[in-house]
Design an enzyme around this catalytic site. Structure first.
Site, PDB file in Angstrom:
ATOM      1  N   GLU A 284       0.990  -1.524  -0.278  1.00  0.00           N
ATOM      2  CA  GLU A 284      -0.215   0.152  -0.529  1.00  0.00           C
ATOM      3  C   GLU A 284       1.053   1.389   0.109  1.00  0.00           C
ATOM      4  O   GLU A 284       0.574   2.539  -0.655  1.00  0.00           O
ATOM      5  CB  GLU A 284      -1.088  -0.248   1.285  1.00  0.00           C
ATOM      6  CG  GLU A 284      -2.176   0.867   1.272  1.00  0.00           C
ATOM      7  CD  GLU A 284      -1.676   2.778   1.409  1.00  0.00           C
ATOM      8  OE1 GLU A 284      -2.647   2.706   1.060  1.00  0.00           O
ATOM      9  OE2 GLU A 284      -1.411   3.204   2.022  1.00  0.00           O
TER      10      GLU A 284
ATOM     11  N   HIS B 225      -0.264   0.544   7.192  1.00  0.00           N
ATOM     12  CA  HIS B 225      -0.312   0.552   6.683  1.00  0.00           C
ATOM     13  C   HIS B 225       0.115   1.658   5.858  1.00  0.00           C
ATOM     14  O   HIS B 225       1.609   1.631   5.336  1.00  0.00           O
ATOM     15  CB  HIS B 225      -2.483   1.840   6.868  1.00  0.00           C
ATOM     16  CG  HIS B 225      -2.685   2.412   5.933  1.00  0.00           C
ATOM     17  ND1 HIS B 225      -4.486   2.677   6.349  1.00  0.00           N
ATOM     18  CD2 HIS B 225      -3.572   3.097   4.723  1.00  0.00           C
ATOM     19  CE1 HIS B 225      -4.665   3.322   5.394  1.00  0.00           C
ATOM     20  NE2 HIS B 225      -4.297   3.169   4.410  1.00  0.00           N
TER      21      HIS B 225
ATOM     22  N   HIS C  32      -3.429  -0.766  11.863  1.00  0.00           N
ATOM     23  CA  HIS C  32      -4.544  -1.060  12.481  1.00  0.00           C
ATOM     24  C   HIS C  32      -4.817  -2.296  13.181  1.00  0.00           C
ATOM     25  O   HIS C  32      -5.314  -3.184  12.549  1.00  0.00           O
ATOM     26  CB  HIS C  32      -5.581  -1.068  11.315  1.00  0.00           C
ATOM     27  CG  HIS C  32      -4.939  -0.206  10.552  1.00  0.00           C
ATOM     28  ND1 HIS C  32      -5.676   1.528  11.493  1.00  0.00           N
ATOM     29  CD2 HIS C  32      -4.939   0.719   9.190  1.00  0.00           C
ATOM     30  CE1 HIS C  32      -5.718   2.740  10.186  1.00  0.00           C
ATOM     31  NE2 HIS C  32      -5.122   1.689   9.056  1.00  0.00           N
TER      32      HIS C  32
ATOM     33  N   ASN D 136      -4.985   7.243   7.835  1.00  0.00           N
ATOM     34  CA  ASN D 136      -4.424   6.485   6.461  1.00  0.00           C
ATOM     35  C   ASN D 136      -3.113   7.114   6.352  1.00  0.00           C
ATOM     36  O   ASN D 136      -2.404   5.793   6.221  1.00  0.00           O
ATOM     37  CB  ASN D 136      -5.351   7.923   5.405  1.00  0.00           C
ATOM     38  CG  ASN D 136      -5.151   6.691   4.387  1.00  0.00           C
ATOM     39  OD1 ASN D 136      -3.449   6.769   3.620  1.00  0.00           O
ATOM     40  ND2 ASN D 136      -6.899   6.413   3.707  1.00  0.00           N
TER      41      ASN D 136
ATOM     42  N   ASN E 253      -6.229  11.566   2.307  1.00  0.00           N
ATOM     43  CA  ASN E 253      -5.458   9.543   1.831  1.00  0.00           C
ATOM     44  C   ASN E 253      -3.848  10.129   2.121  1.00  0.00           C
ATOM     45  O   ASN E 253      -3.620  10.423   3.202  1.00  0.00           O
ATOM     46  CB  ASN E 253      -6.618   9.452   0.469  1.00  0.00           C
ATOM     47  CG  ASN E 253      -5.596   8.138   0.768  1.00  0.00           C
ATOM     48  OD1 ASN E 253      -4.480   7.594   1.137  1.00  0.00           O
ATOM     49  ND2 ASN E 253      -6.495   7.103   0.007  1.00  0.00           N
TER      50      ASN E 253
ATOM     51  N   ASP F  80      -4.319   8.961  -4.239  1.00  0.00           N
ATOM     52  CA  ASP F  80      -3.536   8.410  -2.776  1.00  0.00           C
ATOM     53  C   ASP F  80      -2.537   8.501  -2.225  1.00  0.00           C
ATOM     54  O   ASP F  80      -2.366   9.871  -2.330  1.00  0.00           O
ATOM     55  CB  ASP F  80      -4.086   6.834  -3.432  1.00  0.00           C
ATOM     56  CG  ASP F  80      -3.586   5.235  -1.928  1.00  0.00           C
ATOM     57  OD1 ASP F  80      -3.747   5.756  -0.774  1.00  0.00           O
ATOM     58  OD2 ASP F  80      -4.842   4.889  -2.637  1.00  0.00           O
ATOM     59  N   ASN F  81      -1.492   7.949  -2.683  1.00  0.00           N
ATOM     60  CA  ASN F  81      -0.127   8.347  -1.411  1.00  0.00           C
ATOM     61  C   ASN F  81       0.525   9.200  -2.592  1.00  0.00           C
ATOM     62  O   ASN F  81       0.253   8.930  -3.576  1.00  0.00           O
ATOM     63  CB  ASN F  81       0.142   6.861  -1.429  1.00  0.00           C
ATOM     64  CG  ASN F  81      -1.103   6.208  -0.094  1.00  0.00           C
ATOM     65  OD1 ASN F  81      -1.380   6.658   0.587  1.00  0.00           O
ATOM     66  ND2 ASN F  81       0.111   5.064   0.163  1.00  0.00           N
TER      67      ASN F  81
HETATM   68 CA   LIG Z   1      -3.310   5.607   0.964  1.00  0.00          CA
END
Ligand SMILES: [Ca+2]
Ligand SMILES: [Ca+2]
Length: 359
Positions: free
Chosen positions: A53, A115, A134, A168, A224, A269-270
């Site tokens: 991820e 994550h 998490h 996140n 995010n 996203d990232n």
């Molecule tokens: Ca992310």
């Protein structure tokens, strides 16, 4: 009259439902198909089949990868296996992944669910790795010291805070200091559902240090990825379901003020920042439906954007890579090192490509 009111209410209800439906379709970009953009010499990374991820490449070419995320409602090919942190040395000709062992651990490794990650290198060249975790659907930040010779991570502490309810991604700004994005995924399934389907924009960014914790930005439709410019003056925040990247000015007292926003036709996203050029590399989901509602016959695509000169009047945005999910499903992150790019995914594989001349 009563009949008219009932009809009006029915009409209003239908209009609201329609509005909701179209807002959902827009936010999840449900109709988007990708036009492929290929790169030369792409290889899937051996040993990554269960997500990658987030990743970060140090200036010396060592890459940390968080693998094996279990995210509520999102696909996992191996839901019972704990996650891990992998290391790749991108200076090698054919780099292999190695699982970093974790020592001094005071947290439960069997429920490790890594994550977002971020690194901080201090003036003595000690590398700290921060990992969003998490365990059992909760949210913590695990702080490690990287031990290069031993190829291990020494666990220093677990950070929990009520202003870090469902983290996140994070960006380290000191050995125990960071900014973190929060959604509601790991708080409550109902809150998650409301936030996701109604677009309530409840997502926010927290600044954390051992003696000062506060919300520094809020009102995001699913904040995010988060990262920082090489000079430390600007913080970049990806707003997934609004398809925006926001640039904030960072101040000496750690507050953030909005400077500008860029719009995209994809779920961002990232964010990785090239330490040399300052370019942003963003892992994206062209079609959010396919990532949140997995169908192996119609898998989520992958897309990587490169943003140059983000502070200028006309930043240059290039699609560096795009693929319909046949090779790589659900890209979340991409970072570059010496003419090559490493791309990670939520629950699928990782890809290592040469950048074309145009990039
Ligand atoms: Ca992310
Ligand atoms: Ca990160």
């Amino acid at each position: 009259m009563a009949k008219l009111t009932a009809l009006t209410l029915l009409g209003l209800g239908l209009a609201l439902f329609d509005g909701q439906k179209s807002s959902f379709q827009t936010r999840f970009n449900v109709h988007r198909e990708v036009t492929p953009v290929e790169l030369p010499n792409c290889n899937l990374v051996k040993g990554i089949d269960n997500g990658s991820e987030d990743l970060e490449i140090l200036p010396n070419g060592l890459a940390f990868i968080s693998a094996g995320l279990k995210y509520p409602g999102i696909m996992s090919f191996d839901p019972d296996k704990p996650g891990k942190i992998l290391l790749m040395d991108l200076n090698e000709k054919d780099p292999v992944v190695l699982e970093l062992s974790i020592t001094g651990s005071t947290f439960d490794l069997s429920s490790f669910n890594p994550h977002g990650i971020s690194t901080f290198t201090d003036e003595d060249n000690i590398v700290y790795l921060m990992v969003v975790n998490h365990p059992d659907s909760k949210s913590t930040v695990e702080l490690f010291k990287f031990q290069e010779k031993e190829k291990s991570l020494l666990h220093l502490k677990t950070i929990r805070h009520k202003l870090l309810p469902s983290v996140n991604d994070i960006v380290a700004v000191g050995p125990e200091h960071f900014y973190a994005t929060n959604d509601h995924y790991f708080i409550d399934p109902y809150l998650k559902s409301w936030e996701m389907h109604l677009g309530l924009a409840w997502s926010f960014v927290t600044y954390y240090s051992p003696n000062d914790v506060r919300v520094v930005a809020e009102g995001f439709d699913f904040a995010n990825g988060i990262n920082i410019s090489p000079d430390g003056k600007y913080v970049y925040i990806a707003e997934l379901l609004a398809h925006k990247i926001h640039v904030y000015e960072k101040h000496a007292n750690w507050t953030l003020t909005p400077l500008k926003s860029l719009d995209f036709n994809t779920l961002v996203d990232n964010i990785s920042v090239d330490p040399v050029t300052g370019d942003l590399w963003v892992g994206c989901h062209p079609n959010g439906m396919r990532i949140f509602y997995y169908d192996p016959k119609n898998p989520p695509a992958s897309e990587v954007l490169r943003i140059q000169d983000i502070l200028s009047k006309e930043p240059k945005v290039t699609v560096a890579y795009a693929e319909n999910g046949t090779v790589l499903q659900g890209s979340t992150v991409a970072a570059v090192y010496k003419g090559k790019m490493l791309v990670g995914t939520v629950f699928h594989k990782a890809l290592y490509c040469e950048l074309s001349q145009a990039n």
